[in-house]
Write an enzyme that holds these catalytic residues in place. Structure first.
Site, PDB file in Angstrom:
ATOM      1  N   HIS A 113       3.790   6.359  -6.803  1.00 48.78           N
ATOM      2  CA  HIS A 113       2.998   7.467  -7.432  1.00 48.78           C
ATOM      3  C   HIS A 113       3.889   8.930  -7.476  1.00 48.78           C
ATOM      4  O   HIS A 113       3.595   9.473  -8.124  1.00 48.78           O
ATOM      5  CB  HIS A 113       1.538   8.004  -6.762  1.00 48.78           C
ATOM      6  N   HIS A 171       1.173  -1.265   0.348  1.00 46.09           N
ATOM      7  CA  HIS A 171       0.128   0.213   0.133  1.00 46.09           C
ATOM      8  C   HIS A 171       1.248   1.325   0.079  1.00 46.09           C
ATOM      9  O   HIS A 171       0.169   2.769  -0.954  1.00 46.09           O
ATOM     10  CB  HIS A 171      -1.251   0.001   1.582  1.00 46.09           C
ATOM     11  N   GLU A 172       2.135   1.508   0.887  1.00 44.50           N
ATOM     12  CA  GLU A 172       2.550   2.613   1.056  1.00 44.50           C
ATOM     13  C   GLU A 172       3.409   2.359  -0.015  1.00 44.50           C
ATOM     14  O   GLU A 172       3.703   3.654  -0.493  1.00 44.50           O
ATOM     15  CB  GLU A 172       3.610   2.824   2.200  1.00 44.50           C
ATOM     16  N   HIS A 232       1.796   4.171  -2.769  1.00 43.96           N
ATOM     17  CA  HIS A 232       1.689   5.576  -3.113  1.00 43.96           C
ATOM     18  C   HIS A 232       3.027   6.720  -3.392  1.00 43.96           C
ATOM     19  O   HIS A 232       2.982   7.346  -4.181  1.00 43.96           O
ATOM     20  CB  HIS A 232       1.795   6.495  -1.061  1.00 43.96           C
TER      21      HIS A 232
END
Ligand SMILES: [Zn+2]
Length: 680
Positions: free
Chosen positions: A476, A469-470, A473
């Site tokens: 991104h 998940h991290e 990010h």
């Protein structure tokens, strides 16, 4: 030349922060000096004798606070990563200084007049899409900050902003201090019944660290609390830790009730001054969802769908617990019996995965996964200074072009003062810095189970999900293209920001991905195929229950921010009313609101719904990979180019359509959760 390291341009690769030289006492003078520099830059924009243009006004403004933003991001990142009392006190001191400065800028008539003049002429300007968005966003941010108000209202707004800036740090500090005040000491080995060895070892280590090697210490930190509430078979102890957790920041020295009411009232007053009905109306204007009605319709529809599933889940757990002699199931039993029921139904425990997920192998696998998707290479950069010995820095390069694309830091273990949970953050966004387009500097911060004397850090499946998940990010941020930092990377509308992170979690239910890195840390064996199948089968276990809880919290957030809060004095009663459609138990603990840091100390006010909103997007986006192939180059490339590289330079609905060829299909989420059949 100043001797304050925070005010100097870093000589390091990619201008990486000089963590080894930062001293706590440098932050305040650096902030003041950086604000002075920003003021001088803004004065220069205003004093420019030339007519306002996109370059001399909009770009000049975009780049006017570079130094301040480096000092500020470093400070707030240090605050969450180290959280010393000194930094905490500084936060309360620096908050109002920032708020005042922001008010000065946003309420500066001459500056706004120049911005407005460029904005009004926008139809006749030749601008790229990114530039158009920057112009629009700059103008809107002034208007939303009160630039069109008269002087009296402007003064009121300034007071409100200043007051609000001190309240968020107080709120989160209360939650932290209240959590830290609780310690569950266990002296008798029999009281450890049911707990997995990793939890027992962790508690032993905590006790040793506190100079009590004969005992075990459990706390409200999730790596300690989570396993305890899930596995402890001693019901009164489960109750004790559950009760402490649900009474966080309530009825003790760190009670947040008053702070919470001040926050919601100030938010409401601000919205009203700016001409919005409520804080939610104000917030949602700048979201993909746009209005409170859209959000509430989305939430109530899902709440009702989830409730059907949740009631079935509760029935199943009650029945199962009654076989164990529990006829009055309570909230502190739910985690325990649902885990036992899951073990029985699927014959595995979340703990079964730990041996297969030693952190170093998982990290290699994570990097390999992102490399397969996006062609990235992660190289440890041990020459770069870090903020704690647990932290590692990485140089990230694009394999195909060989180009350096950014710096990544990873900080994995809990320690005193560090904020609990996991997050990604930026030290500098992709884009203009000192007149050149520079690469981003980002970090992922987690609180994973620490290695012990005899064992490496072994993660459970949830923790691996957190890492993906991290890293979603982080990529991104890292893959951002673009010139203007406020438009790149994770600077997208809030209800779009969780798409790149949540999307990545999907791969961790696929054998192909798991088999590429998971291996028993002692024997090297892969995860048995049956265990992966069980994980997949169990994925939707309790999805109704968890969905209902999330909808309850999202609705609570919306309720706090769609009413006139001046009449609210009883937080418990208000919360009960807001959550009544989502509560399956009467109240036993304190109100959730007083420790709901996401919405009262973070950026999620009138925005908690965005997790579910983004789930609709990520379920639909992942179906694109399921259709074309998990690591299909063309799909990954399209996603990278249309979504990740574009950041906030275009409306998210447009980016999504460019990637998928259509809007997201909400049924993709319901299909994934098993709430509608695949054919529907
Ligand atoms: Zn996230």
């Amino acid at each position: 030349m100043t001797d304050n390291i925070l005010l100097q341009t870093s000589p390091l690769r990619n201008l990486a922060p000089q963590f080894d030289k930062v001293r706590e006492e440098d932050f305040k003078p650096a902030t003041l000096a950086a604000i002075e520099e920003a003021r001088a830059n803004i004065d220069a924009i205003i004093a420019n004798p030339d007519d306002p243009t996109f370059e001399n006004t909009i770009v000049a403004f975009e780049t006017s606070m570079e130094l301040l933003s480096s000092v500020t991001t470093l400070f707030y990142n240090q605050l969450t990563a180290a959280g010393t009392d000194g930094l905490q006190a500084l936060a309360e001191e620096i908050g109002p200084i920032h708020a005042n400065f922001s008010s000065d800028i946003i309420l500066n008539d001459t500056l706004f007049a120049r911005i407005k003049s460029v904005y009004d002429a926008r139809a006749s300007l030749t601008l790229s899409t990114e530039q158009k968005t920057l112009l629009e966003d700059t103008y809107k941010s002034f208007v939303r900050g009160g630039a069109l108000l008269g002087d009296i209202k402007k003064a009121e707004l300034r007071k409100i902003n200043e007051a609000m800036s001190t309240l968020s740090p107080i709120f989160s500090n209360n939650v932290k201090k209240s959590s830290e005040a609780f310690e569950l000491w266990i002296e008798n080995e029999a009281d450890l019944a049911g707990l997995p060895p990793s939890a027992v070892e962790g508690a032993k280590q905590e006790a040793i660290d506190k100079g009590q090697p004969a005992k075990w210490l459990f706390t409200l930190d999730y790596p300690s609390y989570g396993p305890f509430i899930t596995y402890s078979s001693i019901r009164p102890l489960r109750y004790a830790i559950w009760k402490a957790n649900s009474n966080k920041a309530f009825g003790d020295a760190y009670d947040n009730s008053e702070t919470l009411l001040k926050i919601v009232n100030l938010r409401h007053q601000r919205a009203q001054i700016l001409g919005y009905k409520t804080h939610a109306d104000y917030v949602l204007e700048r979201r993909m969802a746009q209005t409170p009605d859209t959000v509430m319709a989305f939430l109530t529809k899902l709440r009702d769908l989830y409730k059907v599933g949740a009631l079935k889940d509760l029935e199943a757990i009650k029945k199962f617990a009654s076989e164990d002699g529990i006829d009055d199931l309570k909230p502190w039993d739910v985690g325990y019996y649902s885990e036992k029921l899951r073990e029985k139904m699927y014959a595995f425990s979340a703990e079964d995965f730990r041996p297969y997920f030693p952190l170093d192998k998982v990290l290699d696998g994570t990097f390999a996964h992102f490399s397969k998707l996006f062609g990235l290479k992660f190289t440890a950069a041990n020459d770069l200074p870090v903020w704690h010995t647990d932290v590692t820095a990485y140089d990230v390069t694009d394999i195909q072009t060989g180009k350096f694309i950014g710096t990544l830091y990873a900080d994995f273990y809990p320690r005193t003062g560090k904020k609990p949970g996991a997050w990604m953050t930026s030290y500098r966004e992709q884009g203009l810095f000192h007149g050149k387009v520079e690469c981003p500097v980002v970090a992922i911060v987690c609180n994973f189970t620490k290695p012990t004397k005899d064992k490496p850090s072994l993660l459970n499946h949830d923790e691996v999900l957190t890492l993906f998940h991290e890293m979603g990010h982080a990529t991104h941020g890292l893959l951002a293209k673009g010139t203007y930092p406020s438009q790149t990377g994770t600077n997208v509308l809030w209800d779009f920001v969780e798409l790149p992170s949540q999307l990545q979690e999907n791969w961790l239910y696929e054998s192909e991905t798991l088999n590429s890195f998971a291996a028993n840390y002692e024997t090297g064996e892969k995860i048995p195929a049956e265990l992966i199948q069980k994980l997949r089968n169990a994925k939707n276990f309790m999805s109704g229950w968890m969905g209902l809880r999330q909808m309850g919290m999202s609705i609570l957030d919306m309720q706090w921010h769609t009413v006139d809060p001046s009449m609210i004095s009883d937080i418990v009663a208000f919360e009960d009313e807001a959550m009544k459609g989502a509560a399956l138990f009467p109240r036993y603990g304190g109100p959730l609101s007083v420790s709901f840091s996401h919405i009262f100390a973070g950026g999620y006010s009138a925005g908690y719904y965005s997790y579910k909103w983004a789930e609709v997007l990520d379920a639909d986006a992942f179906e694109a990979f399921l259709e074309a192939g998990l690591y299909d180059k063309a799909t990954a490339q399209r996603y990278r180019q249309e979504v990740l590289e574009k950041g906030g330079s275009e409306p998210p609905a447009v980016l999504y359509r460019n990637f998928r060829g259509r809007d997201a299909d909400p049924n993709a989420l319901l299909r994934r959760e098993g709430l509608v059949g695949a054919a529907e």
